[in-house]
Design an enzyme around this catalytic site. Structure first.
Site, PDB file in Angstrom:
ATOM      1  N   LYS A 291       0.849  -1.204   0.000  1.00 18.10           N
ATOM      2  CA  LYS A 291       0.000   0.000   0.000  1.00 18.10           C
ATOM      3  C   LYS A 291       0.878   1.246   0.000  1.00 18.10           C
ATOM      4  O   LYS A 291       0.741   2.137   0.838  1.00 18.10           O
ATOM      5  CB  LYS A 291      -0.965   0.007   1.189  1.00 18.10           C
ATOM      6  N   HIS A 292       1.800   1.244  -0.920  1.00 18.43           N
ATOM      7  CA  HIS A 292       2.642   2.413  -1.115  1.00 18.43           C
ATOM      8  C   HIS A 292       3.272   2.320  -2.505  1.00 18.43           C
ATOM      9  O   HIS A 292       3.139   1.301  -3.192  1.00 18.43           O
ATOM     10  CB  HIS A 292       3.739   2.479  -0.042  1.00 18.43           C
ATOM     11  N   SER A 293       3.942   3.403  -2.874  1.00 11.06           N
ATOM     12  CA  SER A 293       4.726   3.442  -4.109  1.00 11.06           C
ATOM     13  C   SER A 293       6.131   3.909  -3.741  1.00 11.06           C
ATOM     14  O   SER A 293       6.371   4.348  -2.619  1.00 11.06           O
ATOM     15  CB  SER A 293       4.071   4.423  -5.080  1.00 11.06           C
TER      16      SER A 293
END
Ligand code: T46
Length: 137
Positions: free
Chosen positions: A49-51
């Site tokens: 749940k991130h980039s």
């Protein structure tokens, strides 16, 4: 799909079992600066749940299976990793989520850079802004 791809790794099999080598800039498209692995992930847990802003990574599920959902603001797809010879390349500005870890899953990650929290985009709206500038300018 932009900044996302499958990498087929070699396998050497003989009467003693299987062996898969991974060399930076040979089997995967960058020098390897860091390796980490995820394991003992409980049922129903979602990670990621991130980039990342600059990081290149290749994910390989060494044991068991895990699903990886990726999004680059243009497209979204889910990939099942269940084969130690199947690598998933994820480049910069791709949102990723890992879910459906099997009890025995071991997810190995090769990374192009040392750990840097400043490289993370952990807010989805911020990701849409930064990735949108890349893909829609
Ligand atoms: C990614 C996916 C696939 C470190 O201290 N060094 C490291 O190299 C890493 C990767 C993490 N950490 C610390 C930072 C946090 O306190 O380990 C803790 C858990 O990290 P995080 O919540 O970022 O873990 P995931 O599973 O959500 O994401 C990880 C990677 O961080 C990320 O780059 O793409 O796996």
């Amino acid at each position: 799909m932009y900044n996302i791809g499958e990498i087929k790794l070699k396998k050497f099999t003989d009467g003693r079992g299987d062996l898969t080598p991974v060399e930076g800039k040979q089997d995967i498209p960058f020098e390897i600066k860091r390796v980490y692995y995820l394991y003992n992930v409980g049922a129903g847990i979602e990670r990621g749940k991130h980039s990342h802003r600059k990081l290149h990574q290749v994910l390989v599920c060494l044991n068991g299976s895990v699903c990886i959902k990726v999004e680059n603001t243009l497209e979204t797809k889910s990939v099942l990793l269940d084969d130690p010879c199947k690598g998933m390349y994820i480049g910069p500005l791709v949102w990723r989520e890992m879910y459906d870890f099997s009890d025995d899953a071991v997810l190995l990650v090769f990374a192009s850079e040392y750990y840097d929290e400043n490289d993370y985009i952990r807010d989805y709206d911020e990701f849409l802004v930064e990735a949108g500038e890349l893909f829609h300018e």
